[in-house]
Enzyme design. Structure first.
Site, PDB file in Angstrom:
ATOM      1  CG  PHE A 212      -1.955  -1.051   1.253  1.00  0.00           C
ATOM      2  CD1 PHE A 212      -2.546  -1.495   0.084  1.00  0.00           C
ATOM      3  CD2 PHE A 212      -2.345  -1.628   2.453  1.00  0.00           C
ATOM      4  CE1 PHE A 212      -3.509  -2.493   0.099  1.00  0.00           C
ATOM      5  CE2 PHE A 212      -3.308  -2.625   2.486  1.00  0.00           C
ATOM      6  CZ  PHE A 212      -3.893  -3.063   1.308  1.00  0.00           C
ATOM      7  CB  SER A 213       4.513   1.859   0.136  1.00  0.00           C
ATOM      8  OG  SER A 213       4.826   1.264   1.372  1.00  0.00           O
TER       9      SER A 213
ATOM     10  CB  THR B 196       9.555  -3.820   1.718  1.00  0.00           C
ATOM     11  OG1 THR B 196       8.754  -4.579   2.641  1.00  0.00           O
ATOM     12  CG2 THR B 196       9.352  -4.350   0.311  1.00  0.00           C
TER      13      THR B 196
ATOM     14  CE  LYS C 174      11.809  -3.648   5.867  1.00  0.00           C
ATOM     15  NZ  LYS C 174      10.874  -3.478   6.995  1.00  0.00           N
TER      16      LYS C 174
ATOM     17  CG  ASN D 240      12.688   1.679   6.805  1.00  0.00           C
ATOM     18  OD1 ASN D 240      13.527   2.510   7.166  1.00  0.00           O
ATOM     19  ND2 ASN D 240      11.389   1.846   6.995  1.00  0.00           N
TER      20      ASN D 240
ATOM     21  CG  ASP E  43      10.808  -0.808   9.291  1.00  0.00           C
ATOM     22  OD1 ASP E  43       9.850  -0.245   8.725  1.00  0.00           O
ATOM     23  OD2 ASP E  43      11.513  -1.663   8.731  1.00  0.00           O
TER      24      ASP E  43
ATOM     25  N   GLY F 112      14.703 -10.950  11.721  1.00  0.00           N
ATOM     26  CA  GLY F 112      15.161 -10.280  10.501  1.00  0.00           C
ATOM     27  C   GLY F 112      15.249  -8.775  10.668  1.00  0.00           C
TER      28      GLY F 112
END
Length: 284
Positions: A20-21, A66, A70, A91, A106, A132
């Protein structure tokens, strides 16, 4: 209107079609009436090494990073800010004076999302699922005022991240904290907040979820999943079944994106505009 002066921003990852970015960033751009555009780029692993030079060549101002790049993107950058270097994941990248500079937003995005839901918090016992890039950034941010335990299928990775948190950021001497999945049947009831930072359950693998015994969680625990597509991952559906409070990754996406947006453009976007663009899309 896009023209020859339009400034390009973007997202790199694999996959990115679920993201949705572009929706929220372009909504912020339109709201501010600035000549920018934000696009998604699905990058294969073998082409990741070409991304930074390509961005410089094409005069791309910056891009988000993403899953799953990263951590790996860092070796291709010219500079990394202290926070991202400390976290060990990036990010957000901005091309500044011909150099690619990495940032990480983030952690602050996740914290702001939680604060929006439950208010300011500290001294919470938090279980992080995964080790991660997303887990690292959120863990380091929340460990400043809370106690973090890492659980991961690869116990070695969980132990390493836990050691780094304990060594570098813990505000009290509680040592390394990590768990094997088998330990959770008895230990899960001590956690105030449980956060899934893995892609398990993310589109298109929408029927999967982390194997966590939520039925044994404390009654007032907050269950967060940083996934936002689907809007309600299976992990959160299960949590609701047991009457637990849930939070998806939409808030984190918006807040980390707003910080990235300001890094690139110098403009502070309206987070309500960003949120409404996604909510309206989901309603349609």
């Amino acid at each position: 209107m896009i023209d020859s002066k339009t400034v390009l921003l973007g997202l790199i990852g694999h996959p990115v079609e679920h993201s949705f970015s572009p929706i929220m960033h372009n909504a912020a751009i339109n709201d501010l009436k600035i000549n920018y555009v934000y696009l998604g780029f699905d990058i294969s692993n073998e082409n990741l090494k070409n991304v930074v030079n390509s961005a410089k060549t094409l005069s791309i101002l910056g891009f988000n990073v993403t899953i799953p790049y990263k951590v790996e993107i860092m070796k291709y950058l010219d500079k990394i800010d202290d926070t991202a270097k400390f976290i060990g994941a990036v990010n957000t990248v901005k091309i500044e004076n011909g150099e690619a500079v990495g940032y990480n937003t983030d952690g602050i995005g996740a914290k702001k999302s939680l604060e929006e839901e439950i208010g300011k918090f500290n001294n919470k016992n938090i279980l992080m699922i995964g080790s991660g890039g997303s887990s690292r950034s959120i863990s380091f941010e929340l460990a400043k005022e809370n106690e973090i335990t890492i659980i991961n299928r690869n116990i070695k990775n969980a132990k390493e991240l836990s050691f780094e948190i304990s060594k570098n950021l813990a505000t009290k001497e509680y040592g390394e904290k990590y768990l094997k999945y088998g330990d959770l049947s008895t230990d899960i009831s001590k956690f105030d907040i449980i956060i899934n930072t893995t892609p398990v359950g993310m589109y298109p693998d929408v029927n999967s979820k982390p194997v966590i015994p939520l039925k044994n969680a404390k009654n007032d625990a907050i269950i967060m999943d940083i996934i936002y597509n689907p809007f309600e991952p299976v992990f959160l559906k299960e949590a609701k079944k047991y009457g637990l409070k849930t939070l998806n990754g939409l808030g984190m996406l918006i807040y980390q994106g707003a910080v990235s947006f300001e890094i690139w453009t110098g403009f502070k976007p309206d987070t309500n505009v960003m949120k409404n663009s996604i909510v309206n899309l989901l309603k349609s």
